[in-house]
Design a protein around this motif. Sequence first.
Motif, mmCIF file in Angstrom:
data_model
loop_
_atom_site.group_PDB
_atom_site.id
_atom_site.type_symbol
_atom_site.label_atom_id
_atom_site.label_comp_id
_atom_site.label_asym_id
_atom_site.label_seq_id
_atom_site.Cartn_x
_atom_site.Cartn_y
_atom_site.Cartn_z
ATOM 1 N N LEU A 228 0.821 -1.207 0.000
ATOM 2 C CA LEU A 228 0.000 0.000 0.000
ATOM 3 C C LEU A 228 0.856 1.258 0.000
ATOM 4 C CD1 LEU A 228 -2.751 -0.991 2.608
ATOM 5 C CD2 LEU A 228 -2.886 -1.070 0.096
ATOM 6 N N TYR A 229 2.172 1.076 0.035
ATOM 7 C CA TYR A 229 3.094 2.204 0.075
ATOM 8 C C TYR A 229 3.717 2.458 -1.300
ATOM 9 C CZ TYR A 229 2.721 1.932 5.144
ATOM 10 O OH TYR A 229 2.236 1.929 6.437
ATOM 11 N N ASP A 230 4.265 3.657 -1.447
ATOM 12 C CA ASP A 230 4.957 4.011 -2.692
ATOM 13 C C ASP A 230 6.438 3.649 -2.631
ATOM 14 O OD1 ASP A 230 2.602 5.243 -3.726
ATOM 15 O OD2 ASP A 230 3.035 7.029 -2.521
ATOM 16 N N ILE A 231 7.048 3.946 -1.484
ATOM 17 C CA ILE A 231 8.488 3.747 -1.292
ATOM 18 C C ILE A 231 8.727 2.918 -0.042
ATOM 19 C CG2 ILE A 231 10.691 4.902 -0.828
ATOM 20 C CD1 ILE A 231 9.783 5.425 -3.624
ATOM 21 N N ILE A 232 9.647 1.951 -0.151
ATOM 22 C CA ILE A 232 10.059 1.163 1.007
ATOM 23 C C ILE A 232 11.561 1.356 1.192
ATOM 24 C CG2 ILE A 232 10.223 -1.125 2.051
ATOM 25 C CD1 ILE A 232 7.859 -1.959 0.319
ATOM 26 N N LEU A 233 11.948 1.818 2.379
ATOM 27 C CA LEU A 233 13.354 2.055 2.697
ATOM 28 C C LEU A 233 13.913 0.874 3.476
ATOM 29 C CD1 LEU A 233 12.926 5.741 3.949
ATOM 30 C CD2 LEU A 233 13.586 5.000 1.651
ATOM 31 N N ILE A 247 13.067 0.430 -2.411
ATOM 32 C CA ILE A 247 12.101 -0.276 -3.259
ATOM 33 C C ILE A 247 11.033 0.726 -3.683
ATOM 34 C CG2 ILE A 247 10.414 -2.155 -3.382
ATOM 35 C CD1 ILE A 247 12.001 -3.517 -1.095
ATOM 36 N N ASP A 248 10.919 0.944 -4.988
ATOM 37 C CA ASP A 248 9.904 1.851 -5.529
ATOM 38 C C ASP A 248 8.805 0.988 -6.152
ATOM 39 O OD1 ASP A 248 8.347 3.646 -7.053
ATOM 40 O OD2 ASP A 248 10.048 5.008 -7.299
ATOM 41 N N LEU A 249 7.679 0.873 -5.458
ATOM 42 C CA LEU A 249 6.613 -0.026 -5.906
ATOM 43 C C LEU A 249 5.890 0.497 -7.149
ATOM 44 C CD1 LEU A 249 5.277 -0.947 -2.380
ATOM 45 C CD2 LEU A 249 6.292 -2.542 -4.010
#
Length: 352
Positions: A228-233, A247-249
């Motif tokens: 549900l997120y746009d960016i994962i760090l 990670i750029d979904l």
Amino acid sequence: MRDGTLANPAVTVWRDVSSARPTTDRWFSACLSKSRGLENGKVDGKPALKDKTEDALVRSREWLPSSTSLNVTAQAQKPAALKQPPDLDLSSEIATRLNLVDREPVVPSQVTAQPKKSVAESRCGQEFPVLTKEMLQEVSLALGQKDPNLVLSSAFKLRITQRDLATLSDGSWLNDEVINFYLNLVMSRSEQDGSRKVYSFSTFFFPKLRGGGHAVVRRWTKAVDIFLYDIILVPLHLGVHWSLAVIDLKAKTVKYYDSMGQRHDDICSLLLVYLKDEYKIKKSKELEVSKWVVSSLKSSEIPQQNNGSDCGVFTCKYADYIARGLPLTFTQLNMPYFRKKMIWEILNQRLL
């Protein structure tokens, strides 16, 4: 005439300022008459020595700027300007010396065009907000606490002690607590802004994943759907070095950011395998990994450190800028400023 050498300074000046105002003409005329009198051995009807003649000529050279005749003529229009240099704005230089703003030195005589700010920068405010005297005093007071176990900030189920905060002193290595706290502040801001939805794993996530695969870290996302997120760090601690995977979904990319130019496509590939396993559990279907791209940023593409202690700060600032959608425009020169700013932000539990 650029080197300032004149065969006859008095005569040359008389030619250059021929178009000056009458008052200036009379001043230079007096100088010329006095110089000619010196050459004849008399000044105002009185004898003059040869050394006084040389002194007068030297003084005339020192008074005049070493420039072209055009500049002399222009300045002769305003005699007051020759008596004292124009006031300079030293606010930027003073701020730099106080470590409030770290930037490349700017020559006062040069006029540097300010780059236009992007829409994202304008929305997010100043890139380098000035730290006030009160803010710096708060930072110094926190670092000066004698008890290393004193808790100075508490949030996100994390506690920051004086010992933890001291890792943000110049030349020190950041520890897990500081990086995890700061990345939680990044997530918290994204929730408030509503621009980009950002999720960050803790620094302990990747070692678990690498050691046992998805099964070991499956419970880490029990209460959250990372898709549900746009960016994962994903902060990474590799031996004695901090770096970041992002990670750029939306863009379907997994990228590696390293302030020392190392490449780790293998880490990106492992994170993509994790995404595939997580997606299958959360969505009950396969993730089309063939549409994804894994890569490591080159040293020429992102800011690089030039010492052995700032990798943790670079990692935090990569995360900060990427979360806001900003270009990575900071440099090594900004690290002392960022360290003070991060201390204040952790103490006040909000990002500037």
